[in-house]
Design a protein around this motif. Sequence first.
Motif, PDB file in Angstrom:
ATOM      1  N   GLU A  52       0.815  -1.221   0.000  1.00 13.21           N
ATOM      2  CA  GLU A  52       0.000   0.000   0.000  1.00 13.21           C
ATOM      3  C   GLU A  52       0.848   1.271   0.000  1.00 13.21           C
ATOM      4  OE1 GLU A  52      -2.774  -0.182   3.209  1.00 13.21           O
ATOM      5  OE2 GLU A  52      -3.644  -2.066   2.510  1.00 13.21           O
ATOM      6  N   LYS A  53       2.038   1.198   0.579  1.00  7.85           N
ATOM      7  CA  LYS A  53       2.922   2.363   0.657  1.00  7.85           C
ATOM      8  C   LYS A  53       3.829   2.486  -0.554  1.00  7.85           C
ATOM      9  CE  LYS A  53       3.070   2.347   5.692  1.00  7.85           C
ATOM     10  NZ  LYS A  53       3.941   2.272   6.874  1.00  7.85           N
ATOM     11  N   GLY A  54       3.645   1.628  -1.543  1.00  5.01           N
ATOM     12  CA  GLY A  54       4.507   1.635  -2.714  1.00  5.01           C
ATOM     13  C   GLY A  54       5.565   0.565  -2.598  1.00  5.01           C
ATOM     14  N   VAL A  55       6.688   0.765  -3.270  1.00  4.15           N
ATOM     15  CA  VAL A  55       7.784  -0.202  -3.251  1.00  4.15           C
ATOM     16  C   VAL A  55       8.780   0.226  -2.174  1.00  4.15           C
ATOM     17  CG1 VAL A  55       9.637  -1.276  -4.574  1.00  4.15           C
ATOM     18  CG2 VAL A  55       7.487  -0.680  -5.701  1.00  4.15           C
ATOM     19  N   GLU A  56       9.100  -0.712  -1.278  1.00  7.64           N
ATOM     20  CA  GLU A  56      10.028  -0.414  -0.192  1.00  7.64           C
ATOM     21  C   GLU A  56      11.205  -1.379  -0.249  1.00  7.64           C
ATOM     22  OE1 GLU A  56       8.148   0.608   3.657  1.00  7.64           O
ATOM     23  OE2 GLU A  56       6.308  -0.065   2.663  1.00  7.64           O
ATOM     24  N   LEU A  57      12.386  -0.851   0.011  1.00 11.65           N
ATOM     25  CA  LEU A  57      13.600  -1.649   0.013  1.00 11.65           C
ATOM     26  C   LEU A  57      13.753  -2.345   1.362  1.00 11.65           C
ATOM     27  CD1 LEU A  57      16.893  -0.809  -1.582  1.00 11.65           C
ATOM     28  CD2 LEU A  57      16.938  -1.513   0.788  1.00 11.65           C
ATOM     29  N   LEU A  58      14.057  -3.641   1.326  1.00 12.48           N
ATOM     30  CA  LEU A  58      14.273  -4.400   2.549  1.00 12.48           C
ATOM     31  C   LEU A  58      15.760  -4.564   2.841  1.00 12.48           C
ATOM     32  CD1 LEU A  58      11.596  -7.188   2.054  1.00 12.48           C
ATOM     33  CD2 LEU A  58      11.397  -5.106   3.417  1.00 12.48           C
ATOM     34  N   GLU A  59      16.517  -5.036   1.847  1.00 13.79           N
ATOM     35  CA  GLU A  59      17.954  -5.236   2.043  1.00 13.79           C
ATOM     36  C   GLU A  59      18.648  -5.395   0.710  1.00 13.79           C
ATOM     37  OE1 GLU A  59      19.170  -8.846   3.987  1.00 13.79           O
ATOM     38  OE2 GLU A  59      17.830 -10.075   2.800  1.00 13.79           O
ATOM     39  N   VAL A  60      19.964  -5.187   0.730  1.00 11.90           N
ATOM     40  CA  VAL A  60      20.806  -5.420  -0.433  1.00 11.90           C
ATOM     41  C   VAL A  60      21.760  -6.552  -0.063  1.00 11.90           C
ATOM     42  CG1 VAL A  60      22.528  -4.457  -2.007  1.00 11.90           C
ATOM     43  CG2 VAL A  60      20.653  -3.018  -1.171  1.00 11.90           C
ATOM     44  N   ASN A  61      21.765  -7.591  -0.880  1.00 11.37           N
ATOM     45  CA  ASN A  61      22.641  -8.733  -0.660  1.00 11.37           C
ATOM     46  C   ASN A  61      23.753  -8.656  -1.692  1.00 11.37           C
ATOM     47  OD1 ASN A  61      23.834 -11.336  -0.717  1.00 11.37           O
ATOM     48  ND2 ASN A  61      21.994 -12.191   0.207  1.00 11.37           N
ATOM     49  N   THR A  62      24.981  -8.412  -1.220  1.00 12.57           N
ATOM     50  CA  THR A  62      26.102  -8.237  -2.147  1.00 12.57           C
ATOM     51  C   THR A  62      26.752  -9.543  -2.569  1.00 12.57           C
ATOM     52  OG1 THR A  62      27.629  -7.900  -0.301  1.00 12.57           O
ATOM     53  CG2 THR A  62      26.613  -5.932  -1.280  1.00 12.57           C
ATOM     54  N   ILE A  63      26.330 -10.651  -1.956  1.00 14.89           N
ATOM     55  CA  ILE A  63      26.833 -11.965  -2.351  1.00 14.89           C
ATOM     56  C   ILE A  63      25.634 -12.897  -2.527  1.00 14.89           C
ATOM     57  CG2 ILE A  63      28.426 -13.849  -1.823  1.00 14.89           C
ATOM     58  CD1 ILE A  63      29.872 -11.975   0.088  1.00 14.89           C
ATOM     59  N   PRO A  64      24.864 -12.696  -3.606  1.00 15.67           N
ATOM     60  CA  PRO A  64      23.688 -13.535  -3.806  1.00 15.67           C
ATOM     61  C   PRO A  64      24.070 -14.993  -4.053  1.00 15.67           C
ATOM     62  CG  PRO A  64      24.030 -12.098  -5.695  1.00 15.67           C
ATOM     63  CD  PRO A  64      25.046 -11.719  -4.663  1.00 15.67           C
ATOM     64  N   GLY A  65      23.189 -15.895  -3.656  1.00 18.13           N
ATOM     65  CA  GLY A  65      23.442 -17.330  -3.799  1.00 18.13           C
ATOM     66  C   GLY A  65      23.497 -17.793  -5.247  1.00 18.13           C
ATOM     67  N   MET A  66      24.115 -18.952  -5.427  1.00 15.31           N
ATOM     68  CA  MET A  66      24.270 -19.515  -6.768  1.00 15.31           C
ATOM     69  C   MET A  66      23.843 -20.983  -6.809  1.00 15.31           C
ATOM     70  SD  MET A  66      25.364 -17.045  -8.642  1.00 15.31           S
ATOM     71  CE  MET A  66      26.095 -17.781 -10.082  1.00 15.31           C
ATOM     72  N   THR A  67      22.945 -21.393  -5.916  1.00 12.11           N
ATOM     73  CA  THR A  67      22.482 -22.777  -5.887  1.00 12.11           C
ATOM     74  C   THR A  67      21.278 -22.961  -6.800  1.00 12.11           C
ATOM     75  OG1 THR A  67      20.889 -22.492  -4.091  1.00 12.11           O
ATOM     76  CG2 THR A  67      23.195 -22.893  -3.461  1.00 12.11           C
ATOM     77  N   GLU A  68      20.778 -24.180  -6.870  1.00 10.12           N
ATOM     78  CA  GLU A  68      19.580 -24.469  -7.681  1.00 10.12           C
ATOM     79  C   GLU A  68      18.372 -23.664  -7.226  1.00 10.12           C
ATOM     80  OE1 GLU A  68      18.942 -28.759  -9.099  1.00 10.12           O
ATOM     81  OE2 GLU A  68      20.008 -28.953  -7.184  1.00 10.12           O
ATOM     82  N   THR A  69      18.320 -23.331  -5.944  1.00 16.10           N
ATOM     83  CA  THR A  69      17.160 -22.616  -5.416  1.00 16.10           C
ATOM     84  C   THR A  69      17.403 -21.117  -5.276  1.00 16.10           C
ATOM     85  OG1 THR A  69      17.860 -23.071  -3.139  1.00 16.10           O
ATOM     86  CG2 THR A  69      16.339 -24.644  -4.150  1.00 16.10           C
ATOM     87  N   SER A  70      18.574 -20.627  -5.645  1.00 19.41           N
ATOM     88  CA  SER A  70      18.911 -19.207  -5.489  1.00 19.41           C
ATOM     89  C   SER A  70      18.210 -18.337  -6.519  1.00 19.41           C
ATOM     90  CB  SER A  70      20.428 -19.008  -5.604  1.00 19.41           C
ATOM     91  OG  SER A  70      21.096 -19.689  -4.579  1.00 19.41           O
ATOM     92  N   LEU A  71      17.993 -17.092  -6.130  1.00 17.69           N
ATOM     93  CA  LEU A  71      17.244 -16.172  -6.982  1.00 17.69           C
ATOM     94  C   LEU A  71      18.053 -15.602  -8.141  1.00 17.69           C
ATOM     95  CD1 LEU A  71      15.263 -14.302  -4.193  1.00 17.69           C
ATOM     96  CD2 LEU A  71      14.446 -16.101  -5.717  1.00 17.69           C
TER      97      LEU A  71
END
Length: 98
Positions: A52-71
């Motif tokens: 309702e408040k628009g788009v809000e930032l939660l966190e920045v991940n500087t080392i994102p995962g690289m597994t089968e389930t990673s985004l």
Amino acid sequence: DYSSKYTLGATEYLIPPRVDAAVVKRAQELALAAHVALGCSGVSRVDLIAGEKGVELLEVNTIPGMTETSLLPKAARAAGIEFHELIGRLIQWGLEPR
């Protein structure tokens, strides 16, 4: 929870998201602005929430995962970048002078 996140097939990912194009555009702008403001290089994963408040930032991940389930690999695939090409790009970016 942990089990849902790391068990292959336990979570449904909607790529592309089922939201209005204006929300996607705002999310992309906010994610890029955060990446740049923090001085990130290569790739980062920016977690956001749209409500309702628009788009809000939660966190920045500087080392994102690289597994089968990673985004990151899922997002790359949705953009037409296969895993081997993603790895090649990451290596190339790592070799570039800063």
